[in-house]
Design a protein around this motif. Structure first.
Motif, PDB file in Angstrom:
ATOM      1  N   VAL A  98       0.816  -1.198   0.000  1.00 51.88           N
ATOM      2  CA  VAL A  98       0.000   0.000   0.000  1.00 51.88           C
ATOM      3  C   VAL A  98       0.865   1.270   0.000  1.00 51.88           C
ATOM      4  CG1 VAL A  98      -0.328   0.185   2.503  1.00 51.88           C
ATOM      5  CG2 VAL A  98      -2.188   0.851   0.989  1.00 51.88           C
ATOM      6  N   LEU A 315     -21.937  -0.669   3.861  1.00 55.28           N
ATOM      7  CA  LEU A 315     -20.608  -0.087   3.667  1.00 55.28           C
ATOM      8  C   LEU A 315     -20.719   1.346   3.115  1.00 55.28           C
ATOM      9  CD1 LEU A 315     -17.716  -0.930   4.075  1.00 55.28           C
ATOM     10  CD2 LEU A 315     -17.717  -1.920   1.808  1.00 55.28           C
ATOM     11  N   LEU A 397     -13.194 -11.039  -1.452  1.00 57.01           N
ATOM     12  CA  LEU A 397     -13.197 -11.815  -0.208  1.00 57.01           C
ATOM     13  C   LEU A 397     -14.222 -11.243   0.776  1.00 57.01           C
ATOM     14  CD1 LEU A 397     -11.869 -13.958   1.617  1.00 57.01           C
ATOM     15  CD2 LEU A 397     -10.220 -12.227   2.302  1.00 57.01           C
TER      16      LEU A 397
HETATM   17  C1  HEM Z   1     -14.883  -3.878   4.431  1.00 58.12           C
HETATM   18  C2  HEM Z   1     -13.630  -4.250   4.324  1.00 58.12           C
HETATM   19  C3  HEM Z   1     -12.550  -3.480   3.633  1.00 58.12           C
HETATM   20  C4  HEM Z   1     -12.504  -2.170   3.262  1.00 58.12           C
HETATM   21  C5  HEM Z   1     -13.568  -1.098   3.443  1.00 58.12           C
HETATM   22  C6  HEM Z   1     -11.220  -1.955   2.627  1.00 58.12           C
HETATM   23  C7  HEM Z   1     -10.802  -0.738   2.101  1.00 58.12           C
HETATM   24  C8  HEM Z   1      -9.606  -0.550   1.437  1.00 58.12           C
HETATM   25  C9  HEM Z   1      -9.184   0.686   0.833  1.00 58.12           C
HETATM   26  C10 HEM Z   1      -9.960   1.998   0.866  1.00 58.12           C
HETATM   27  C11 HEM Z   1      -7.979   0.470   0.256  1.00 58.12           C
HETATM   28  C12 HEM Z   1      -7.160   1.480  -0.554  1.00 58.12           C
HETATM   29  C13 HEM Z   1      -6.103   2.149   0.296  1.00 58.12           C
HETATM   30  C14 HEM Z   1      -5.370   3.210  -0.481  1.00 58.12           C
HETATM   31  O1  HEM Z   1      -5.647   3.444  -1.650  1.00 58.12           O
HETATM   32  O2  HEM Z   1      -4.482   3.827   0.129  1.00 58.12           O
HETATM   33  C15 HEM Z   1      -7.614  -0.896   0.515  1.00 58.12           C
HETATM   34  C16 HEM Z   1      -6.429  -1.484   0.102  1.00 58.12           C
HETATM   35  C17 HEM Z   1      -6.065  -2.769   0.414  1.00 58.12           C
HETATM   36  N1  HEM Z   1      -6.851  -3.730   1.035  1.00 58.12           N
HETATM   37 FE1  HEM Z   1      -8.715  -3.464   1.746  1.00 58.12          FE
HETATM   38  N2  HEM Z   1     -10.513  -3.125   2.650  1.00 58.12           N
HETATM   39  C18 HEM Z   1     -11.285  -4.085   3.232  1.00 58.12           C
HETATM   40  C19 HEM Z   1     -10.962  -5.421   3.443  1.00 58.12           C
HETATM   41  C20 HEM Z   1      -9.801  -6.018   3.023  1.00 58.12           C
HETATM   42  C21 HEM Z   1      -9.483  -7.427   3.165  1.00 58.12           C
HETATM   43  C22 HEM Z   1     -10.413  -8.486   3.755  1.00 58.12           C
HETATM   44  C23 HEM Z   1      -8.228  -7.607   2.678  1.00 58.12           C
HETATM   45  C24 HEM Z   1      -7.404  -8.869   2.575  1.00 58.12           C
HETATM   46  C25 HEM Z   1      -7.416  -9.845   3.416  1.00 58.12           C
HETATM   47  C26 HEM Z   1      -7.754  -6.315   2.214  1.00 58.12           C
HETATM   48  C27 HEM Z   1      -6.523  -6.088   1.654  1.00 58.12           C
HETATM   49  C28 HEM Z   1      -6.114  -4.884   1.120  1.00 58.12           C
HETATM   50  C29 HEM Z   1      -4.790  -4.672   0.544  1.00 58.12           C
HETATM   51  C30 HEM Z   1      -3.665  -5.701   0.445  1.00 58.12           C
HETATM   52  C31 HEM Z   1      -4.763  -3.337   0.103  1.00 58.12           C
HETATM   53  C32 HEM Z   1      -3.596  -2.619  -0.561  1.00 58.12           C
HETATM   54  C33 HEM Z   1      -3.703  -2.761  -2.062  1.00 58.12           C
HETATM   55  C34 HEM Z   1      -2.620  -1.996  -2.794  1.00 58.12           C
HETATM   56  O3  HEM Z   1      -2.024  -1.099  -2.217  1.00 58.12           O
HETATM   57  O4  HEM Z   1      -2.395  -2.320  -3.968  1.00 58.12           O
HETATM   58  N3  HEM Z   1      -8.729  -5.388   2.439  1.00 58.12           N
HETATM   59  N4  HEM Z   1      -8.628  -1.511   1.221  1.00 58.12           N
END
Ligand code: HEM
Length: 447
Positions: A98, A315, A397
């Motif tokens: 990230v 959400l 997921l």
């Molecule tokens: C309701 C649940 C979730 C929400 C609202 C959410 C929200 C977000 C958001 C807003 C970002 C973007 C961050 C950015 O641009 O700086 C993000 C990135 C990410 N999320 Fe989620 N997330 C959730 C659940 C999960 C789950 C369950 C996983 C994995 C087990 C996960 C793994 C990741 C990863 C690895 C990134 C970084 C991706 C990258 O930088 O390429 N997230 N998430």
């Protein structure tokens, strides 16, 4: 109650021609109001200062925050980087996906993304793995009759996340302990002495990283086995440019962190909304009875439109990631404003999630907006997961686990002749930053 702003700081100032929100405290800036009252703070800033203003995030410095929907395009802008995230949380997120940009980010992401797509999740049997764990937890809630919802969903999500990583059941208590210590790194004062949260947090991080390194070695040694870590390791090893295992290790840690509190908060809000809107519960029960069992594969999710709408609308009303930090690497134009290179930016997903410019009747909880739509889900419909190169890897997921959870809850409680009931004020004690969540004290009864 009025907002937690500093009454002694009333001076109106400009920085790079953009107004600075008054009311910051020394050291912590606007953080008290950001954490406890972000929506009202943003509305007040917009009313008094316009769509662009500076907010003070204490140790993270001032972030230029823009409420114009154009700001969402910053997430895809080539001159905007996410390195600021590593500066805000160096101990816990430094080196993870990230915080990376450009080709380094692409390479690291390509190494793990396939495992999180519907096909990867189905092949790894994640739905089958989760269903009994979710069912058992919901049955325990039924037997207890009353629970503190966020504590329970937090615990369930941690268990599911550990299962996802393939952590053996007997090791879960130790992982639980280390994970709690790791979280202390987010707020640890910079005092590196024996027994301090910083020292304990670093030791926990090193322990978790060492375990992940062992998982990776095991996955290579038994490459015929399936499972998410195995899939990640084989995709990683197939990638053209050799990446060090440190990248993979850091990203296993990121997966633990990114998926836990966000999903636990959304799950808790789902139960709260079901408890305070009886007609929602009735619609969900009807669907659960029709499908008859907890779905386990992505292909089955199409049979659960009500549960899917519930996940999306919950959400939208309660986005778990309220604001994402970025930095302009070149001078940018944002609406009528010039943003100098080097500016720290805050992109308030929470504001856009309920903005009248993007959604009809934004303050109303309406499943119909999802059930009656004909077009595909677009970036605005899932902006709670970010957008552009860093869009959430866990989206499919989360969709699977929250539909599984909703159906399991409806089947179990309906069979016992009970429904969820809200036993305390769900609005009191909400937090909005770094993750938005209901109060730890909200209680739900099943009767
Ligand atoms: C309701 C649940 C979730 C929400 C609202 C959410 C929200 C977000 C958001 C807003 C970002 C973007 C961050 C950015 O641009 O700086 C993000 C990135 C990410 N999320 Fe989620 N997330 C959730 C659940 C999960 C789950 C369950 C996983 C994995 C087990 C996960 C793994 C990741 C990863 C690895 C990134 C970084 C991706 C990258 O930088 O390429 N997230 N998430």
């Amino acid at each position: 109650m009025d907002m937690l702003l500093n009454p002694l700081n009333r001076r109106h100032r400009l920085r790079h021609d953009i107004p600075v929100m008054p009311g910051a405290f020394p050291m912590v800036g606007h953080l008290p109001a950001i954490v406890t009252d972000m929506p009202r703070l943003l509305r007040r800033a917009e009313r008094t200062l316009g769509s662009h203003f500076w907010l003070d995030f204490g140790p993270a410095g001032q972030l230029m925050t823009c409420l114009d929907p154009d700001a969402l395009a910053l997430l895809r802008h080539k001159d905007v980087s996410s390195t600021l995230i590593a500066e805000i949380a160096p101990e816990i997120l430094g080196g993870t996906l990230v915080t990376l940009n450009g080709s380094a980010h692409r390479q690291a992401r390509d190494g793990i993304k396939a495992a999180f797509l519907p096909r990867g999740l189905t092949e790894a049997g994640i739905g089958e793995l989760f269903a009994p764990v979710i069912r058992a937890r919901v049955q325990a809630w039924r037997d207890r009759g009353e629970i503190t919802i966020l504590r329970e969903t937090g615990d369930l999500m941690l268990k599911l996340t550990f299962y996802l990583m393939g952590i053996p059941a007997q090791d879960l208590p130790e992982w639980h302990r280390k994970y709690r210590q790791l979280l202390q790194l987010i707020v640890a004062p910079p005092v590196d002495l024996p027994g301090t949260p910083l020292r304990r947090g670093r030791a926990a991080r090193d322990w978790i990283d060492a375990q992940s390194r062992q998982f990776i070695r095991d996955a290579r040694a038994h490459s015929a086995r399936t499972g998410l870590i195995n899939d990640m390791v084989s995709a990683f090893d197939r990638s053209e440019d050799a990446l060090s295992d440190d990248v993979l290790v850091a990203n296993v840690r990121l997966l633990l962190l990114a998926g836990h509190e966000t999903t636990a908060s959304t799950m808790a809000w789902i139960v709260i909304e079901l408890a305070r809107q009886p007609e929602l519960w009735d619609a969900l029960v009807e669907e659960a009875q029709r499908v008859g069992a907890v779905p386990t594969r992505h292909a089955d999710l199409a049979q659960c439109p009500v549960a899917e709408a519930l996940f999306r609308e919950t959400l939208r009303m309660h986005p778990a990631s309220s604001l994402v930090p970025r930095r302009a690497t070149q001078e940018l134009q944002l609406g009528q404003r010039r943003i100098p290179a080097g500016t720290s930016l805050g992109i308030p997903l929470l504001h856009f999630s309920t903005s009248a410019l993007l959604h009809e009747a934004p303050d109303q909880f309406r499943l119909a907006r999802w059930l009656q739509r004909t077009g595909p889900i677009g970036p605005v419909d899932m902006l709670q997961f970010g957008s552009g190169p860093h869009v959430c890897i866990g989206y499919h997921l989360v969709w699977l686990e929250l539909v599984q959870f909703s159906i399991a809850l409806a089947l179990t409680m309906h069979k016992a002749g009970v429904r969820p009931r809200l036993l305390s004020d769900a609005e009191k004690g909400r937090r909005y930053y770094p993750t938005a969540q209901p109060s730890m004290k909200v209680r739900i009864g099943f009767s």
